[in-house]
Motif scaffolding. Sequence first.
Motif, PDB file in Angstrom:
ATOM      1  N   LEU A 313       0.849  -1.182   0.000  1.00 17.96           N
ATOM      2  CA  LEU A 313       0.000   0.000   0.000  1.00 17.96           C
ATOM      3  C   LEU A 313       0.888   1.235   0.000  1.00 17.96           C
ATOM      4  O   LEU A 313       1.762   1.389   0.857  1.00 17.96           O
ATOM      5  CB  LEU A 313      -0.918   0.011   1.225  1.00 17.96           C
ATOM      6  N   LEU A 314       0.669   2.122  -0.989  1.00 18.30           N
ATOM      7  CA  LEU A 314       1.493   3.320  -1.122  1.00 18.30           C
ATOM      8  C   LEU A 314       0.610   4.551  -1.233  1.00 18.30           C
ATOM      9  O   LEU A 314      -0.518   4.488  -1.746  1.00 18.30           O
ATOM     10  CB  LEU A 314       2.381   3.255  -2.369  1.00 18.30           C
ATOM     11  N   LEU A 353     -12.492   7.027  -5.319  1.00 15.94           N
ATOM     12  CA  LEU A 353     -11.428   6.230  -5.894  1.00 15.94           C
ATOM     13  C   LEU A 353     -10.085   6.904  -5.620  1.00 15.94           C
ATOM     14  O   LEU A 353      -9.924   8.103  -5.794  1.00 15.94           O
ATOM     15  CB  LEU A 353     -11.644   6.087  -7.400  1.00 15.94           C
ATOM     16  N   GLY A 354      -9.130   6.121  -5.151  1.00 21.89           N
ATOM     17  CA  GLY A 354      -7.822   6.654  -4.812  1.00 21.89           C
ATOM     18  C   GLY A 354      -7.680   7.029  -3.351  1.00 21.89           C
ATOM     19  O   GLY A 354      -6.617   7.475  -2.921  1.00 21.89           O
ATOM     20  N   SER A 355      -8.739   6.812  -2.588  1.00 22.60           N
ATOM     21  CA  SER A 355      -8.670   7.084  -1.151  1.00 22.60           C
ATOM     22  C   SER A 355      -8.187   5.837  -0.423  1.00 22.60           C
ATOM     23  O   SER A 355      -8.074   4.748  -1.009  1.00 22.60           O
ATOM     24  CB  SER A 355     -10.048   7.496  -0.626  1.00 22.60           C
ATOM     25  N   ALA A 356      -7.906   5.981   0.873  1.00 19.51           N
ATOM     26  CA  ALA A 356      -7.434   4.843   1.665  1.00 19.51           C
ATOM     27  C   ALA A 356      -8.475   3.735   1.713  1.00 19.51           C
ATOM     28  O   ALA A 356      -8.142   2.555   1.770  1.00 19.51           O
ATOM     29  CB  ALA A 356      -7.077   5.312   3.077  1.00 19.51           C
ATOM     30  N   GLN A 357      -9.781   4.109   1.710  1.00 13.70           N
ATOM     31  CA  GLN A 357     -10.847   3.111   1.762  1.00 13.70           C
ATOM     32  C   GLN A 357     -11.117   2.479   0.391  1.00 13.70           C
ATOM     33  O   GLN A 357     -11.679   1.397   0.309  1.00 13.70           O
ATOM     34  CB  GLN A 357     -12.149   3.756   2.278  1.00 13.70           C
ATOM     35  N   ASN A 358     -10.709   3.139  -0.673  1.00 10.34           N
ATOM     36  CA  ASN A 358     -10.957   2.637  -2.038  1.00 10.34           C
ATOM     37  C   ASN A 358      -9.751   2.970  -2.914  1.00 10.34           C
ATOM     38  O   ASN A 358      -9.812   3.817  -3.801  1.00 10.34           O
ATOM     39  CB  ASN A 358     -12.227   3.270  -2.600  1.00 10.34           C
ATOM     40  N   PRO A 359      -8.625   2.304  -2.653  1.00  4.05           N
ATOM     41  CA  PRO A 359      -7.400   2.629  -3.399  1.00  4.05           C
ATOM     42  C   PRO A 359      -7.449   2.181  -4.868  1.00  4.05           C
ATOM     43  O   PRO A 359      -8.301   1.351  -5.233  1.00  4.05           O
ATOM     44  CB  PRO A 359      -6.317   1.854  -2.636  1.00  4.05           C
ATOM     45  N   LEU A 360      -6.574   2.747  -5.670  1.00  5.25           N
ATOM     46  CA  LEU A 360      -6.367   2.207  -7.013  1.00  5.25           C
ATOM     47  C   LEU A 360      -5.720   0.836  -6.845  1.00  5.25           C
ATOM     48  O   LEU A 360      -4.674   0.726  -6.205  1.00  5.25           O
ATOM     49  CB  LEU A 360      -5.442   3.113  -7.827  1.00  5.25           C
ATOM     50  N   ARG A 361      -6.330  -0.198  -7.394  1.00  7.41           N
ATOM     51  CA  ARG A 361      -5.849  -1.571  -7.163  1.00  7.41           C
ATOM     52  C   ARG A 361      -5.185  -2.141  -8.415  1.00  7.41           C
ATOM     53  O   ARG A 361      -5.767  -2.111  -9.503  1.00  7.41           O
ATOM     54  CB  ARG A 361      -7.005  -2.457  -6.716  1.00  7.41           C
ATOM     55  N   TYR A 362      -3.979  -2.667  -8.218  1.00  8.49           N
ATOM     56  CA  TYR A 362      -3.232  -3.301  -9.285  1.00  8.49           C
ATOM     57  C   TYR A 362      -2.628  -4.603  -8.782  1.00  8.49           C
ATOM     58  O   TYR A 362      -2.462  -4.804  -7.571  1.00  8.49           O
ATOM     59  CB  TYR A 362      -2.100  -2.376  -9.775  1.00  8.49           C
ATOM     60  N   SER A 363      -2.283  -5.468  -9.735  1.00 10.30           N
ATOM     61  CA  SER A 363      -1.511  -6.660  -9.399  1.00 10.30           C
ATOM     62  C   SER A 363      -0.194  -6.605 -10.185  1.00 10.30           C
ATOM     63  O   SER A 363      -0.149  -6.070 -11.301  1.00 10.30           O
ATOM     64  CB  SER A 363      -2.284  -7.941  -9.756  1.00 10.30           C
ATOM     65  N   TRP A 364       0.863  -7.112  -9.574  1.00 12.10           N
ATOM     66  CA  TRP A 364       2.202  -7.042 -10.158  1.00 12.10           C
ATOM     67  C   TRP A 364       2.528  -8.349 -10.862  1.00 12.10           C
ATOM     68  O   TRP A 364       2.371  -9.429 -10.294  1.00 12.10           O
ATOM     69  CB  TRP A 364       3.218  -6.751  -9.056  1.00 12.10           C
ATOM     70  N   HIS A 365       2.970  -8.258 -12.099  1.00 12.19           N
ATOM     71  CA  HIS A 365       3.305  -9.456 -12.875  1.00 12.19           C
ATOM     72  C   HIS A 365       4.713  -9.328 -13.435  1.00 12.19           C
ATOM     73  O   HIS A 365       5.157  -8.258 -13.787  1.00 12.19           O
ATOM     74  CB  HIS A 365       2.324  -9.629 -14.044  1.00 12.19           C
TER      75      HIS A 365
END
Length: 365
Positions: A313-314, A353-365
């Motif tokens: 989380l950043l 969107l982009g808040s601590a409760q609803n962050p931008l979500r990604y997965s690392w590949h």
Amino acid sequence: MPLTMTPRVLLCFTLLLAALTLAMPSSARVMPDLYEVSEAVPSRGTTDRTVATSRGLERVFVRVTGDLEIASHPKLAPELEQARKYVQGYRYESDNNQLYLHLSFDPQAVNDLIHQLQLPLWPNNRPGTLVWMAVDTLQGGRDTLRQEDYPELFGLLDGLALERGLPLDFPVMDLNDQRNMPLGSLWAQDEGAAERAGVRYRPDATLMGRLLQTSGERWQANWLLIHGGRSYAFDATGSSLEEVALRGVNEAANQLAERYAVRSSDTNIASAVVVEISGIRSFAAYSQATSYLQGLAQVSSADVVAVDGDRLLLSLTSSSQLQTLRDVLALNRNLQLAGEDGMVDLTGYRAPLGSAQNPLRYSWH
């Protein structure tokens, strides 16, 4: 039964992977030579070098700001007259009896001036753009434009891509491309066909053009730029096929620069955006992800807030709009967009969107 590979099979497999790699140009390329140019000069004299240095710096500013008309900026003219201040090094080269002055400008000094003058800065991490073109001539009728048939035109486009700092790719137009992007679909600028035909190339942006000869010396072109789930249509007119093709690529560069440029005048409205990245299963992945985010020109700081298992989380501080930041993150193929199911309470409220409760979500590949 386990699969075993003999040396011969392994060699074939390796060659196949290499061929696939060549068929799939990398997207979101970092442009390394934005601050280097070569200028034709009549001599090694000081006057000729001064004039060429001013021209060279103007070309660098076009590349780095993304603004084709940047030289007309009133505050930039005095700096172009003193271009030698920004030179990091130079050398002379000869080619076919023509003397060239190769100039390397100081990236930090140029960027500092851009910031001082509050000009846009187009970061060097830029979207790979796949260009499809069809032509309709009075003599030959309608056909797909191929590199082998129009080598001079494609050479000009490669040169323009270098001048604008825009990484361009062109389809090989083999049987696979012809099946996925038939001439009728290309002429109709079918976005579905563009998506199917682009799978092998994995572009960040797709540019489709239909170039029509209306008379002996008049051409018109309709262009469609597809990028980030949005489409931009624009037209071009000119006296030759080359002119309308170059104008199309120029306008595509303008559109992409406008989308990704960082403007120093926006620094007073910086805000925090929270990003969650899953799939961080090693220190190498952690280092790569954090280094990438911290190195973005659109991000002034990237602070690690928490690490929970394979989730990172950043908090990113950015003066760019949220959509622009998302577009920039999408340029990294290691980051795959995940779901955006923010928590909804009993009143139906969804956290921004982009808040601590609803962050931008990604997965690392």
